[in-house]
Design an enzyme around this catalytic site. Structure first.
Site, PDB file in Angstrom:
ATOM      1  N   GLY A  88      21.956 -40.978 -26.746  1.00  0.00           N
ATOM      2  CA  GLY A  88      21.535 -39.619 -27.065  1.00  0.00           C
ATOM      3  C   GLY A  88      20.519 -39.060 -26.100  1.00  0.00           C
ATOM      4  O   GLY A  88      20.135 -37.901 -26.209  1.00  0.00           O
ATOM      5  N   HIS A  89      20.060 -39.902 -25.154  1.00  0.00           N
ATOM      6  CA  HIS A  89      19.050 -39.456 -24.189  1.00  0.00           C
ATOM      7  C   HIS A  89      19.648 -39.225 -22.803  1.00  0.00           C
ATOM      8  O   HIS A  89      18.905 -39.115 -21.824  1.00  0.00           O
ATOM      9  CB  HIS A  89      17.932 -40.508 -24.083  1.00  0.00           C
ATOM     10  CG  HIS A  89      17.278 -40.814 -25.378  1.00  0.00           C
ATOM     11  ND1 HIS A  89      16.753 -39.845 -26.184  1.00  0.00           N
ATOM     12  CD2 HIS A  89      17.064 -41.998 -26.004  1.00  0.00           C
ATOM     13  CE1 HIS A  89      16.233 -40.418 -27.267  1.00  0.00           C
ATOM     14  NE2 HIS A  89      16.415 -41.713 -27.188  1.00  0.00           N
ATOM     15  N   MET A 141      35.740   2.607 -19.552  1.00  0.00           N
ATOM     16  CA  MET A 141      34.939   3.827 -19.627  1.00  0.00           C
ATOM     17  C   MET A 141      35.763   5.060 -19.251  1.00  0.00           C
ATOM     18  O   MET A 141      35.468   6.182 -19.682  1.00  0.00           O
ATOM     19  CB  MET A 141      33.707   3.699 -18.726  1.00  0.00           C
ATOM     20  CG  MET A 141      34.018   3.548 -17.247  1.00  0.00           C
ATOM     21  SD  MET A 141      32.614   2.971 -16.230  1.00  0.00           S
ATOM     22  CE  MET A 141      31.407   4.225 -16.504  1.00  0.00           C
ATOM     23  N   ASP A 172      12.363 -50.602 -30.267  1.00  0.00           N
ATOM     24  CA  ASP A 172      12.477 -50.998 -28.861  1.00  0.00           C
ATOM     25  C   ASP A 172      11.511 -52.130 -28.531  1.00  0.00           C
ATOM     26  O   ASP A 172      11.876 -53.107 -27.860  1.00  0.00           O
ATOM     27  CB  ASP A 172      12.199 -49.800 -27.959  1.00  0.00           C
ATOM     28  CG  ASP A 172      13.325 -48.780 -27.977  1.00  0.00           C
ATOM     29  OD1 ASP A 172      14.403 -49.101 -28.499  1.00  0.00           O
ATOM     30  OD2 ASP A 172      13.118 -47.664 -27.487  1.00  0.00           O
ATOM     31  N   HIS A 220      13.856 -38.067 -30.502  1.00  0.00           N
ATOM     32  CA  HIS A 220      14.855 -38.558 -31.442  1.00  0.00           C
ATOM     33  C   HIS A 220      15.241 -37.506 -32.474  1.00  0.00           C
ATOM     34  O   HIS A 220      15.591 -37.832 -33.605  1.00  0.00           O
ATOM     35  CB  HIS A 220      14.350 -39.826 -32.137  1.00  0.00           C
ATOM     36  CG  HIS A 220      14.169 -40.968 -31.196  1.00  0.00           C
ATOM     37  ND1 HIS A 220      12.938 -41.549 -30.954  1.00  0.00           N
ATOM     38  CD2 HIS A 220      15.057 -41.603 -30.389  1.00  0.00           C
ATOM     39  CE1 HIS A 220      13.081 -42.514 -30.057  1.00  0.00           C
ATOM     40  NE2 HIS A 220      14.355 -42.563 -29.699  1.00  0.00           N
ATOM     41  N   ASP A 260      35.623   0.303 -26.978  1.00  0.00           N
ATOM     42  CA  ASP A 260      35.143  -0.181 -25.687  1.00  0.00           C
ATOM     43  C   ASP A 260      33.685   0.190 -25.471  1.00  0.00           C
ATOM     44  O   ASP A 260      33.284   1.348 -25.674  1.00  0.00           O
ATOM     45  CB  ASP A 260      35.998   0.391 -24.560  1.00  0.00           C
ATOM     46  CG  ASP A 260      35.510  -0.063 -23.209  1.00  0.00           C
ATOM     47  OD1 ASP A 260      35.631  -1.265 -22.919  1.00  0.00           O
ATOM     48  OD2 ASP A 260      34.978   0.784 -22.467  1.00  0.00           O
TER      49      ASP A 260
END
Length: 553
Positions: free
Chosen positions: A57-58, A484, A111, A220, A537
């Site tokens: 996830g990092h 236009m 970790d 996280h 438009d």
């Protein structure tokens, strides 16, 4: 939840397989989620192996930094989850030789436990291992002791220092000492504009009001230390850097490296604005920024937001940052100019100032009425353009109005002179397609009225028709293409038939309404095909806005 995945349980492995498939110099362990250098050389002659990792996830961390001069291996766990002890141990065994291994660990409990236990097991097998813990999150400086802070994006700079020290052939103790010194000289802090979604959870981690941001968050998907009001980028950058400066005790004359890190959902446009502000703020404090990087280095999946990391430098640390390195996510040496190079544009040919003519008051009244109408319609035009285009018409018309308001008095010397000045102003002020279209129309009309001090209604109608024709020639559109022109052409026909502005406005309004049923054949709306039907438009709506203002004035 919408994500380009197959099975949430297979996200990490399939991601790593994809990353390695794109990286000729990397390899993936068969039994563990560990990315290594493909050819590390014979084990007996290997230098110190620097390994890091953490939950997935990092990205691009950590696998993106596996390569010479950086990491020897990266160990990946499930999303936002520490890798297992066995995975870390497998990485150490595969990457390390007799010189041993250095583990760079971000300061999270999982970790520290898993990398720490793996280190102990590796030592038992005779592999020398040192651990360096990165705790660079200064947002927690008033909450926890320094050793309890989280490790966030500044870890990437520690990877670079440690990898360079290892590549230089230094022994394990010296590589660890260089990495620890780098971590101690480092401060980081982030801000989130919204949450991210973990694939297994299927919903955002938190909800955030539209006018709020989370200040001082981790990596996280969690909330920050404080929820504060959204502020301009410069103010948020200053608040973050004030905290980092206080924590690192940086004074005038300090030399630093800067990392501007996206959290996964922040576009390069915004990161560049942040980098601009960060460099300016640091230099204003007398702090010398010797190296700087900006991009996605350590993210939180798709979280919108950013973090800033500042590392104080000495000669040794600067040399390590400058040492050669090669890895998929490492983006260069970080060298920047002492100051941004702003080069003056060539000056336009100066024209003699002209005095306002007799029609100046009436012409200026009409121009200012158009400006006010376009400014008032900004939100409406933006909404219409967003439905079938890129959503920039409202702000473009607002910029155009500002440019017309700034016309000098001399621009009102004559009708042709005013149209010329308006065309030149709009081509400079408005990007995209609107600027060139309006500019060519006004310049064509100016040529039709050249030398006419007080044009008749017929002459004005002829100039208007010429302007409309110029738009068709430039863009290639025709009536019915849903542009236009579907408002301009009916208005031009009414004027050339001798009718007045009110009738021209009514014709333009009818043309605008007709665009609801048209399938677009020009511009970005053409890519939507039938999906654009039902909405008028935006360009034609803008024409009606200023035509109404002209008629009223």
């Amino acid at each position: 939840m919408k994500k380009l995945i197959n099975d949430p349980r297979a996200v990490v492995r399939q991601m790593l397989e994809g990353l390695v498939a794109l990286a000729p110099d990397q390899a993936l362990l068969a039994a563990e989620d560990v990315v290594l250098r493909r050819d590390p050389g014979p084990a007996a002659t290997r230098r110190v192996a620097v390994l890091s990792g953490g939950g997935a996830g990092h990205e691009p961390a950590h696998a993106g930094y596996v390569g010479p001069g950086l990491l020897a291996g990266a160990v990946t766990g499930d999303v936002f989850t520490s890798p297992s002890t066995d995975a870390v141990l497998a990485g150490i065994r595969a990457a390390a030789g007799p010189a041993g291994a250095l583990l760079v660990v971000k300061n999270y409990t999982g970790d520290r436990l898993n990398f720490g236990l793996a280190a102990e097991l590796a030592r038992g097998e005779g592999i020398p291992v040192e651990i360096v813990v990165v705790a660079d999150d200064v947002a927690l400086r008033d909450t926890v002791a320094p050793e309890k802070r989280r490790g966030i994006a500044g870890t990437v700079l520690v990877h670079k220092v440690a990898g360079a020290a290892a590549e230089a052939g230094l022994p394990l103790e010296d590589v660890a000492a260089a990495a620890r010194a780098a971590a101690a000289a480092l401060g980081s802090m982030g801000v989130a504009l919204g949450a991210c979604t973990v694939p297994a959870a299927g919903r955002p981690g938190f909800t955030l009001e539209e006018d709020a941001v989370e200040l001082g968050l981790g990596i996280h998907g969690e909330q920050g230390v404080q929820r504060v009001k959204l502020a301009p980028a410069d103010a948020l950058v200053a608040r973050i850097l004030e905290t980092i400066q206080a924590d690192l005790r940086l004074r005038s004359g300090a030399r630093v490296a800067l990392l501007v890190n996206g959290l996964g959902g922040t576009p390069p446009m915004e990161l560049a604005i942040v980098a601009r502000a960060a460099l300016a703020w640091l230099r204003a404090q007398g702090i010398e920024v010797l190296r700087a990087w900006s991009g996605n280095y350590l993210t939180a999946i798709e979280m919108p937001g950013m973090s800033l990391s500042v590392m104080a430098l000495d000669d040794a640390r600067l040399a390590f940052l400058d040492a050669p390195a090669s890895a998929p996510a490492w983006s260069g040496d970080g060298r920047i100019p002492d100051a941004p190079a702003i080069i003056a544009a060539p000056a336009a040919v100066a024209e003699a100032a002209a005095a306002p003519g007799p029609l100046a008051p009436a012409m200026k009244r009409a121009v200012l009425a158009v400006c006010a109408a376009l400014e008032a319609a900004e939100e409406e035009l933006t909404a219409l353009d967003s439905a079938a285009g890129d959503g920039d018409l409202g702000i473009s018309m607002q910029r155009g109005a500002a440019a017309l308001r700034a016309l000098p008095e001399g621009a009102y010397a004559s009708p042709a002179g005013l149209l010329e000045a308006m065309g030149q102003a709009l081509r400079r002020a408005i990007g995209g397609s609107s600027g060139p279209f309006y500019a060519v129309a006004l310049l064509r009309a100016a040529r039709r009225l050249e030398g006419v001090a007080a044009p008749t209604a017929a002459q004005l109608a002829e100039a208007f028709a010429g302007a409309v024709a110029a738009i068709g020639e430039l863009g290639g559109a025709r009536a019915g293409d849903r542009t236009m022109l579907d408002a301009l052409l009916p208005a031009a026909e009414a004027l050339t038939a001798g009718k007045g502005l009110p009738q021209a406005v009514a014709a333009a309004e009818a043309g605008l309404e007709a665009t609801r049923a048209m399938r677009p054949r020009q511009g970005r709306a053409a890519y939507l095909g039938e999906r654009a039907v039902g909405t008028p438009d935006a360009g034609a709506a803008g024409v009606v806005v200023w035509l109404r203002a002209l008629a009223a004035a």
